[in-house]
Design a protein around this motif. Structure first.
Motif, PDB file in Angstrom:
ATOM      1  N   ASN A  26      -8.037   0.080  -6.483  1.00 11.80           N
ATOM      2  CA  ASN A  26      -7.140  -1.147  -6.677  1.00 11.80           C
ATOM      3  C   ASN A  26      -6.330  -0.546  -7.884  1.00 11.80           C
ATOM      4  OD1 ASN A  26      -8.685  -3.951  -6.170  1.00 11.80           O
ATOM      5  ND2 ASN A  26     -10.175  -2.245  -6.557  1.00 11.80           N
ATOM      6  N   VAL A  27      -4.921  -0.689  -7.540  1.00  6.87           N
ATOM      7  CA  VAL A  27      -3.710  -0.155  -8.552  1.00  6.87           C
ATOM      8  C   VAL A  27      -3.117  -1.591  -9.102  1.00  6.87           C
ATOM      9  CG1 VAL A  27      -1.497   0.794  -8.801  1.00  6.87           C
ATOM     10  CG2 VAL A  27      -3.249   1.863  -7.366  1.00  6.87           C
ATOM     11  N   GLN A 906       0.273  13.206  -8.180  1.00  5.52           N
ATOM     12  CA  GLN A 906       0.043  12.942  -6.650  1.00  5.52           C
ATOM     13  C   GLN A 906      -1.412  13.604  -6.466  1.00  5.52           C
ATOM     14  OE1 GLN A 906       1.887  11.184  -4.233  1.00  5.52           O
ATOM     15  NE2 GLN A 906       3.341  10.824  -6.001  1.00  5.52           N
ATOM     16  N   ALA A 907      -1.718  14.686  -6.873  1.00  5.05           N
ATOM     17  CA  ALA A 907      -3.065  15.241  -7.042  1.00  5.05           C
ATOM     18  C   ALA A 907      -4.219  14.479  -7.397  1.00  5.05           C
ATOM     19  CB  ALA A 907      -2.943  16.601  -7.336  1.00  5.05           C
ATOM     20  N   VAL A 908      -3.872  13.918  -8.477  1.00 10.90           N
ATOM     21  CA  VAL A 908      -4.778  12.961  -9.178  1.00 10.90           C
ATOM     22  C   VAL A 908      -5.041  11.540  -8.433  1.00 10.90           C
ATOM     23  CG1 VAL A 908      -5.313  11.588 -11.413  1.00 10.90           C
ATOM     24  CG2 VAL A 908      -4.193  13.895 -11.454  1.00 10.90           C
ATOM     25  N   LEU A 909      -3.746  11.187  -7.957  1.00  9.55           N
ATOM     26  CA  LEU A 909      -4.024   9.776  -7.200  1.00  9.55           C
ATOM     27  C   LEU A 909      -4.565  10.131  -5.841  1.00  9.55           C
ATOM     28  CD1 LEU A 909      -0.322   8.394  -7.895  1.00  9.55           C
ATOM     29  CD2 LEU A 909      -2.455   7.670  -8.688  1.00  9.55           C
ATOM     30  N   GLN A 910      -4.492  11.236  -5.225  1.00  8.53           N
ATOM     31  CA  GLN A 910      -5.321  11.520  -3.933  1.00  8.53           C
ATOM     32  C   GLN A 910      -6.858  11.768  -4.394  1.00  8.53           C
ATOM     33  OE1 GLN A 910      -4.243  11.330  -0.936  1.00  8.53           O
ATOM     34  NE2 GLN A 910      -1.969  11.200  -1.533  1.00  8.53           N
ATOM     35  N   THR A 911      -7.148  12.199  -5.532  1.00  8.19           N
ATOM     36  CA  THR A 911      -8.434  12.226  -5.804  1.00  8.19           C
ATOM     37  C   THR A 911      -8.968  11.031  -6.048  1.00  8.19           C
ATOM     38  OG1 THR A 911      -8.025  14.463  -6.830  1.00  8.19           O
ATOM     39  CG2 THR A 911      -9.908  13.524  -7.452  1.00  8.19           C
ATOM     40  N   ASP A 932       4.839   2.962  -6.293  1.00  4.50           N
ATOM     41  CA  ASP A 932       5.413   3.220  -4.614  1.00  4.50           C
ATOM     42  C   ASP A 932       4.541   4.062  -4.121  1.00  4.50           C
ATOM     43  OD1 ASP A 932       7.781   2.170  -5.826  1.00  4.50           O
ATOM     44  OD2 ASP A 932       8.686   4.142  -6.241  1.00  4.50           O
ATOM     45  N   TRP A 933       3.481   5.032  -4.642  1.00  4.66           N
ATOM     46  CA  TRP A 933       2.378   5.744  -4.047  1.00  4.66           C
ATOM     47  C   TRP A 933       1.566   4.703  -3.374  1.00  4.66           C
ATOM     48  CZ3 TRP A 933      -2.888   5.562  -4.792  1.00  4.66           C
ATOM     49  CH2 TRP A 933      -3.455   6.492  -4.183  1.00  4.66           C
ATOM     50  N   ALA A 934       1.183   3.545  -4.316  1.00  5.88           N
ATOM     51  CA  ALA A 934       0.254   2.738  -3.756  1.00  5.88           C
ATOM     52  C   ALA A 934       0.516   1.703  -2.573  1.00  5.88           C
ATOM     53  CB  ALA A 934      -0.167   1.665  -4.893  1.00  5.88           C
ATOM     54  N   ARG A 935       2.027   1.557  -2.792  1.00  7.15           N
ATOM     55  CA  ARG A 935       2.490   0.742  -1.502  1.00  7.15           C
ATOM     56  C   ARG A 935       2.400   1.484  -0.232  1.00  7.15           C
ATOM     57  NH1 ARG A 935       8.149  -1.448  -4.476  1.00  7.15           N
ATOM     58  NH2 ARG A 935       7.028  -3.378  -5.638  1.00  7.15           N
ATOM     59  N   GLU A 936       2.751   2.907  -0.285  1.00  5.94           N
ATOM     60  CA  GLU A 936       2.373   3.766   0.855  1.00  5.94           C
ATOM     61  C   GLU A 936       0.997   4.108   1.274  1.00  5.94           C
ATOM     62  OE1 GLU A 936       4.688   7.208   0.040  1.00  5.94           O
ATOM     63  OE2 GLU A 936       6.608   6.082  -0.115  1.00  5.94           O
ATOM     64  N   ASN A 937       0.145   4.244   0.433  1.00  4.06           N
ATOM     65  CA  ASN A 937      -1.274   4.787   0.663  1.00  4.06           C
ATOM     66  C   ASN A 937      -2.331   3.593   0.678  1.00  4.06           C
ATOM     67  OD1 ASN A 937      -0.974   8.001   0.910  1.00  4.06           O
ATOM     68  ND2 ASN A 937       0.449   7.114  -0.944  1.00  4.06           N
ATOM     69  N   LEU A 938      -2.119   2.621  -0.047  1.00  8.04           N
ATOM     70  CA  LEU A 938      -3.296   1.541   0.090  1.00  8.04           C
ATOM     71  C   LEU A 938      -2.887   0.367   0.958  1.00  8.04           C
ATOM     72  CD1 LEU A 938      -3.592   0.924  -3.891  1.00  8.04           C
ATOM     73  CD2 LEU A 938      -4.751   2.528  -2.360  1.00  8.04           C
ATOM     74  N   ALA A 939      -4.014   0.797   2.089  1.00  7.32           N
ATOM     75  CA  ALA A 939      -3.778  -0.223   3.248  1.00  7.32           C
ATOM     76  C   ALA A 939      -5.196  -1.153   3.406  1.00  7.32           C
ATOM     77  CB  ALA A 939      -2.990   0.279   4.445  1.00  7.32           C
ATOM     78  N   GLY A 942     -10.139  -2.730   1.809  1.00 10.81           N
ATOM     79  CA  GLY A 942     -10.713  -2.159   0.955  1.00 10.81           C
ATOM     80  C   GLY A 942      -9.967  -1.630  -0.300  1.00 10.81           C
ATOM     81  N   ALA A 943      -8.611  -1.988  -0.192  1.00 12.95           N
ATOM     82  CA  ALA A 943      -7.706  -1.199  -1.259  1.00 12.95           C
ATOM     83  C   ALA A 943      -6.794  -2.349  -1.575  1.00 12.95           C
ATOM     84  CB  ALA A 943      -6.878  -0.103  -0.581  1.00 12.95           C
ATOM     85  N   ARG A 944      -6.228  -2.590  -2.846  1.00 16.26           N
ATOM     86  CA  ARG A 944      -5.145  -3.340  -3.061  1.00 16.26           C
ATOM     87  C   ARG A 944      -4.205  -3.150  -4.151  1.00 16.26           C
ATOM     88  NH1 ARG A 944      -8.133  -9.023  -4.657  1.00 16.26           N
ATOM     89  NH2 ARG A 944      -8.633  -8.820  -2.332  1.00 16.26           N
TER      90      ARG A 944
END
Length: 964
Positions: A26-27, A906-911, A932-939, A942-944
């Motif tokens: 969740n972001v 980016q590395a922390v967010l991927q972790t 912006d990262w959340a828009r691209e990677n959270l789908a 299970g994520a929001r």
């Protein structure tokens, strides 16, 4: 465990608002004042609640309340719905204001309240389902804004949780808890040497008191016996003292009788000298005798005359005044020269200061750095040469020929290299020859020699067969040679292309650096040569400016030398002060010495020497003047006394009718008169003494009455001797006593009697209060038994505590590798490969990381961003391993990537995204690139990504209040 939602009933700026959350990543994005920190705090409070234990509110609790309590409402309530791994869904509701009880109700079973099983510090705490508590949950899984490193501030609060996780798989019993209970027992039932009211010290004190009481009882009995002996001794001494008094009275009475008898005989002899009664009175003239005696005494006591020689006191004073005048003139001349020197400095400084109306020349360090960088860029450009493209065929052609050759080359047997074949042949021949020689020369080793000969011969034959096969593989050998040639050509071409690319990069870097320093809008369109020429002119201009600054700097240095570290105003003030001081000294100096010293000139060293010499002379002359004044005073005083003595002689002579011109003759005549007068007075005085002695002896009695009194005294002395007894009188006789001796003996006897009475009374009192030795011995034995029991209990507890502390140390050593492995799982990726190893001290949570080169460094000494990334991983590891088995701990993070650069962010967010596969992650942020990262990677479900709207703050009627 995971959060399904959190509801802020009355919390901070929120009123009955709910935040729905996904089970994975969740972001929550929001700008400033959007409520991110309030939702973050609501999640923590919705799960853990607030302490309701005894004692005042703690500082951090006060800070939490001041920050998140509603501004205009007394109610403060928050709730959360969480799902546990065992399938239960629980709704937690906390009244943070403390007016009603908090609750934890199972949403699938009506009326089922779990508050009792998660109580901690007087209030329900949902983190207890995870094996944590509200303190350890805040220190590991709940990261507040800019608070990542706070896990290091209080590592002791996590020790119990780490021991429980490592030793008991999340059960609520740990070595630390057992140690705490044992230490409580040791503290309450045994105590220490610093606890005076606990059993260890009280029993020791009672043993000491009992021992002291026993010793005191024994000493009291011993003292009683000694006192009894002393009383008996005192009684004997009192009797002896009384006998001495009686003996002294008898002796004194006898002595007085003898004395009065002697006086009676003396009185009868004196009475016969005055048959006619009292003698005639002494003639008058005592006043004349005194006057003559005083006059003679004054004359005889005159001191010897003193002869005065040398200079007088006034002459010595004139010498001192002359030396002082010379010294004052020298000081004035030196002060005048010093003032003139400073005035010259002031004039020079004024002339130089006019050259710098705006202060000293300044050469900026940035200008020097800029000039050095331009020169470096020009040198780098000037060292470059033209870049030529590599010669020869293109790499694609060579690679095509090599591929065709590989397709055409048949499968051929591997051919042995000529060098290896020759070596094999030489070795085989040597073995064969050696075996033959061994068989011929050593009959006992003939079998071994024949075997070696056979082996060598076989090697030679195999070499011949190999050459025969090689003749049939010449084609394969030619293809191998061609392939090797093409490979070498390909490698040479690749190296040339790499050098060409490197030279192009170096040239581009040099041109980019020229454009960077050139600046301006047209820098991008200029040719490199023009850029270099422009920068060269700029460098020459800056160098000329530096040289001009250096020239002016020498004048500035000269000015600073004249000022000698002070300001111009201070130098002017110093000049005025010296001139005023010089004028004052010149005004006080005498004219003649001043003119002479001005003509001759005086240096500072000469002035110092003159002051030293003048001081010595002044001391010497002052002493001489004092001695001369004393001599003159004594001379004048003797003259006055001599005149007075002569006057007294003449006056006394006139009274008795004696005259003479010479004082000494007059004194002799007076002395003769006084001698005759003294003889006459002495004769009259002797008769008067005898008459006075007779009157003294008789007193108011007649001679017969005195004789009767003497007889009575004799009879009384005889009676005292008879009453005391001759034997006792001889034994107690104190010599020849006096009245004072008798009085002393009476006082001693009285004191001895009083001492006997006092000692007897004290002895009786002591006998009534004498302690029992047997009772004291029983009390000591009982106290020693109790002390031994407490000592045995202390030894047992100390041994048990030692064992548990060793177990606790082993537990900490066991959990350290577990935390290290978890951190190492993510460390290289989060730090962009900068650190590949780590080690953790579980006692203080100190983390050290290792570079690929093998060097270790404390994480706290790294940059703030890197330290936060490392300790964020440590929090992940702690939350994972401190959580009870069978549960997962959600992570609530508030702006944890704010100190990271773009790559590491980016590395922390991927972790975090990877962790969200097994753990719920709730990340609050205000950074748009994270959104912006959340828009691209959270789908997926299970994520929001949750975007909060900005909130407007209004003023309420009774203070400041937020508007929803």
């Amino acid at each position: 465990m995971r959060f399904e939602s959190v509801t802020a009933h009355r919390f901070g700026p929120f009123r009955d608002e709910t935040l729905e959350l996904a089970p994975g990543m969740n972001v929550v994005f929001g700008r400033n004042e959007a409520g991110k920190s309030s939702w973050h705090a609501a999640l923590y409070a919705g799960l853990c609640g607030m302490r309701r234990g005894k004692g005042a509110m703690r500082k951090e609790e006060k800070r939490f309340a001041e920050r998140h309590r509603p501004w205009d409402d007394d109610e403060w309530e928050v709730g959360a719905i969480v799902a546990l791994e065992n399938g239960r869904r629980v709704e937690l509701r906390h009244d943070l204001a403390g007016r009603i009880e908090s609750s934890a109700e199972d949403m699938s079973v009506a009326g089922r309240d779990f508050s009792g099983e998660i109580l901690f510090d007087g209030a329900p705490d949902g983190s207890r389902w995870l094996g944590l508590n509200r303190r350890s949950f805040l220190a590991t899984a709940c990261v507040r804004q800019t608070d990542i490193l706070r896990v290091r501030d209080d590592p002791e609060s996590l020790q119990e949780d780490m021991q429980r996780a490592a030793a008991t798989a999340g059960v609520d019993q740990t070595a630390a808890a057992a140690l705490q209970r044992l230490e409580e027992v040791l503290r309450e039932r045994v105590g220490s040497t610093r606890a005076p009211t606990k059993p260890l010290m009280t029993t020791a004190r009672r043993v000491a008191e009992a021992r002291e009481a026993l010793e005191a009882a024994r000493e009291a009995h011993q003292d009683f016996q000694e006192r009894r002996a002393e009383v008996e001794t005192l009684e004997r001494a009192a009797r002896e003292a009384r006998h001495r008094v009686e003996a002294a009275e008898a002796a004194l009475a006898g002595a007085e009788a003898e004395t009065h008898a002697e006086r009676l005989r003396e009185a009868r002899a004196l009475h016969e000298e005055f048959p006619e009664g009292a003698p005639h009175p002494i003639p008058e003239g005592g006043g004349l005798t005194r006057a003559v005696t005083e006059a003679l005494t004054t004359w005889r006591n005159l001191p010897d005359p003193v002869e005065l020689t040398g200079p007088s006191a006034r002459e010595i004073e004139e010498r001192i005044e002359g030396a002082d005048a010379e010294l004052a003139a020298a000081r004035a001349v030196v002060a005048e020269a010093a003032a003139a020197k400073v005035e010259a400095r002031l004039a020079g400084a004024r002339e130089l200061q006019a050259l710098f109306p705006e202060g000293g020349p300044r050469v900026s360090p940035e200008e020097d750095a800029r000039l050095a960088e331009i020169r470096d860029a020009l040198r780098a450009w000037g060292s470059l040469s033209e870049v030529e493209p590599p010669a020869g065929r293109r790499l694609e052609e060579i690679e095509g020929d090599l591929a065709d050759l590989e397709e055409r080359r048949p499968a051929a047997p591997r051919r042995r290299s000529p060098a290896r074949a020759a070596a094999w042949l030489a070795l085989s021949a040597a073995v064969a020859i050696g075996g033959l020689v061994l068989a011929l020369l050593a009959p006992e080793s003939r079998s071994a020699g024949l075997i070696l000969f056979a082996v060598g011969a076989g090697g030679v034959l195999s070499h011949r067969l190999a050459r025969t096969r090689a003749d049939g593989s010449e084609i394969a050998l030619a293809l191998d040679v061609r392939r090797d040639s093409l490979r070498r050509e390909l490698e040479t071409g690749r190296s040339a292309h790499r050098r060409y690319a490197a030279e192009l990069r170096t040239r581009r870097d040099a041109i980019d650096r020229l454009r960077e320093f050139a600046g301006g809008e047209d820098a991008g369109s200029l040719e490199p040569g023009a850029l270099a020429e422009s920068l060269r002119r700029e460098a020459e201009s800056r160098q000329a400016g530096r040289e001009e600054a250096a020239r002016r700097g020498s004048q500035w240095d000269e000015l600073q030398g004249l000022l000698a570290g002070s300001s111009f105003d201070a130098l002017a003030a110093e000049t005025d002060r010296l001139r005023i001081a010089a004028d004052a000294l010149l005004a006080d100096a005498a004219g003649a010495p001043l003119a002479e010293l001005r003509t001759r000139g005086v240096t500072r060293s000469e002035l110092d020497e003159l002051e030293r010499r003048t001081a010595g002379q002044r001391r010497e002359w002052s002493d001489e003047r004092a001695r001369r004044l004393a001599a003159e005073t004594r001379h004048a005083h003797r003259s006055e006394r001599a005149d007075d003595a002569v006057n007294k002689l003449r006056e006394a002579g006139s009274q008795i009718g004696v005259t003479a011109e010479d004082p000494e003759e007059l004194a002799d005549a007076l002395e003769e008169w006084r001698a005759g007068r003294e003889r006459m007075l002495a004769e009259a005085g002797e008769r008067n003494k005898s008459w006075d002695r007779l009157q003294q002896l008789l007193g108011e009695r007649t001679l017969d009455e005195f004789a009767d009194e003497v007889e009575q005294r004799r009879l009384r002395a005889s009676g005292l001797v008879d009453r005391l007894g001759a034997d006792l009188l001889v034994k107690a006789r104190p010599g020849r006593p006096t009245g004072e001796t008798l009085e002393n003996l009476r006082r001693e006897a009285e004191a001895a009697r009083e001492e006997v009475l006092r000692a007897g009374g004290q002895l009786t009192e002591r006998e009534h209060h004498l302690p029992s030795v047997a009772d004291a011995e029983d009390a000591l034995a009982a106290a020693e038994r109790k002390q031994a029991r407490i000592a045995r209990l202390k030894d047992t507890l100390d041994c048990t505590i030692g064992f548990l502390e060793e177990a606790q140390e082993r537990v900490l050593r066991d959990i350290a590798p577990v935390l290290t492995r978890t951190v190492l799982e993510w460390l290289p990726g989060v730090t962009d490969g900068r650190y590949t190893g780590c080690r953790i001290d579980p006692e203080n949570l100190l983390v050290e990381v290792r570079t690929p080169g093998g060097r270790w460094r404390s994480a706290e000494l790294l940059s703030h961003g890197t330290a936060e990334q490392i300790y964020l991983l440590l929090r992940f590891a702690l939350s994972r391993h401190l959580t009870r088995e069978g549960e997962t701990c959600p992570l609530i993070l508030d702006d944890v990537v704010g100190a990271s650069d773009a790559v590491r962010k980016q590395a922390v967010l991927q972790t975090l995204h990877a962790l969200a596969g097994s753990t719920q992650v709730i990340l609050f942020t205000h950074e748009e690139d994270v959104r912006d990262w959340a828009r691209e990677n959270l789908a997926g479900p299970g994520a929001r990504l949750i975007e909060l709207a900005g909130r407007r703050v209004e003023r309420g009627g009774n203070g400041v209040a937020p508007a929803t």
